[in-house]
Design a protein around this motif. Sequence first.
Motif, PDB file in Angstrom:
ATOM      1  N   ARG A  73       0.828  -1.201   0.000  1.00 47.42           N
ATOM      2  CA  ARG A  73       0.000   0.000   0.000  1.00 47.42           C
ATOM      3  C   ARG A  73       0.872   1.265   0.000  1.00 47.42           C
ATOM      4  O   ARG A  73       1.926   1.300   0.632  1.00 47.42           O
ATOM      5  N   PRO A  74       0.445   2.305  -0.719  1.00 43.22           N
ATOM      6  CA  PRO A  74       1.238   3.533  -0.837  1.00 43.22           C
ATOM      7  C   PRO A  74       1.694   4.113   0.498  1.00 43.22           C
ATOM      8  O   PRO A  74       2.835   4.567   0.633  1.00 43.22           O
ATOM      9  N   MET A  75       0.806   4.099   1.501  1.00 45.80           N
ATOM     10  CA  MET A  75       1.163   4.655   2.801  1.00 45.80           C
ATOM     11  C   MET A  75       2.320   3.879   3.432  1.00 45.80           C
ATOM     12  O   MET A  75       3.244   4.465   4.006  1.00 45.80           O
ATOM     13  N   ALA A  76       2.278   2.553   3.298  1.00 50.43           N
ATOM     14  CA  ALA A  76       3.341   1.723   3.859  1.00 50.43           C
ATOM     15  C   ALA A  76       4.647   1.919   3.103  1.00 50.43           C
ATOM     16  O   ALA A  76       5.730   1.972   3.697  1.00 50.43           O
ATOM     17  N   LEU A  77       4.560   2.044   1.767  1.00 47.67           N
ATOM     18  CA  LEU A  77       5.755   2.295   0.971  1.00 47.67           C
ATOM     19  C   LEU A  77       6.398   3.620   1.355  1.00 47.67           C
ATOM     20  O   LEU A  77       7.622   3.719   1.499  1.00 47.67           O
ATOM     21  N   ASP A  78       5.580   4.644   1.540  1.00 48.64           N
ATOM     22  CA  ASP A  78       6.093   5.956   1.895  1.00 48.64           C
ATOM     23  C   ASP A  78       6.792   5.917   3.256  1.00 48.64           C
ATOM     24  O   ASP A  78       7.884   6.479   3.423  1.00 48.64           O
ATOM     25  N   ALA A  79       6.172   5.239   4.206  1.00 42.81           N
ATOM     26  CA  ALA A  79       6.770   5.131   5.543  1.00 42.81           C
ATOM     27  C   ALA A  79       8.084   4.357   5.491  1.00 42.81           C
ATOM     28  O   ALA A  79       9.061   4.708   6.174  1.00 42.81           O
ATOM     29  N   LEU A  80       8.114   3.309   4.677  1.00 40.85           N
ATOM     30  CA  LEU A  80       9.323   2.494   4.555  1.00 40.85           C
ATOM     31  C   LEU A  80      10.465   3.311   3.957  1.00 40.85           C
ATOM     32  O   LEU A  80      11.598   3.259   4.457  1.00 40.85           O
ATOM     33  N   ILE A  81      10.190   4.072   2.918  1.00 43.56           N
ATOM     34  CA  ILE A  81      11.234   4.885   2.298  1.00 43.56           C
ATOM     35  C   ILE A  81      11.715   5.970   3.268  1.00 43.56           C
ATOM     36  O   ILE A  81      12.919   6.256   3.345  1.00 43.56           O
TER      37      ILE A  81
END
Length: 233
Positions: A73-81
């Motif tokens: 999910r985009p939110m998880a990807l953003d947090a990971l980066i």
Amino acid sequence: MNNSDPVDSIIHEIQELLRNETFQPGMRIPSERVLAERFNTTRGYVRKALQKLEFYGVLEIRPQKGIYISAIRPMALDALITNILNFDAFDLGDLMEARTNLEVFSARLAALRGTEEDHRRIQDAHAAFEKAFEDSRYTLEEDHLFHLAIVKASGNKVLQSLITQITPEIIAVNKHFKEDPDKVLKNSLKEHKRILNAILRGDAAAAATAMEQHMDASRERRLDTSSEGETTP
């Protein structure tokens, strides 16, 4: 790109492309060459950025097929980066404190679950650490290979993933510090041996205690700014 680190600058640019939905989860993204042109940088820096993102699970690099954004999910990807970009700023003390709890648990599980193959792998890693010391070589990487062999023996893939992700950062912040060979011989080798023996005999409590003592002692040695020499964690 205004980030002083070109690799992190590229990662930030990719994060912005995800935020504005130019890149989306699961999609194939342009090649290294195209990205280098887009970000006005070299393919070498792009390659390093992509490899770092792949290591942390943001990208999937498929041979002969291309580079894909992970289906997260985009939110998880953003947090990971964001975490990846902030990771290098982590304090060594914080890293080692978190690592201690992971290592103690992995040693306990390794004693309970380790197979004969796991035992051989840990013994081989300990032997490599000893050999590096005897050859007067820097022992930090061999030290961490010993710990990685233990977490592999735990049979817990989440633990293995977490420790594997932390390890490169600890190596990076430690690599410029001078080892004291006397301390390596007197402390680290003996502490590793106690951990190894406890795991081999299947004594979970002793393995956990030995690992906790080792991690506490190594943290004190590593963070002791009053001494000139430094030893391996």
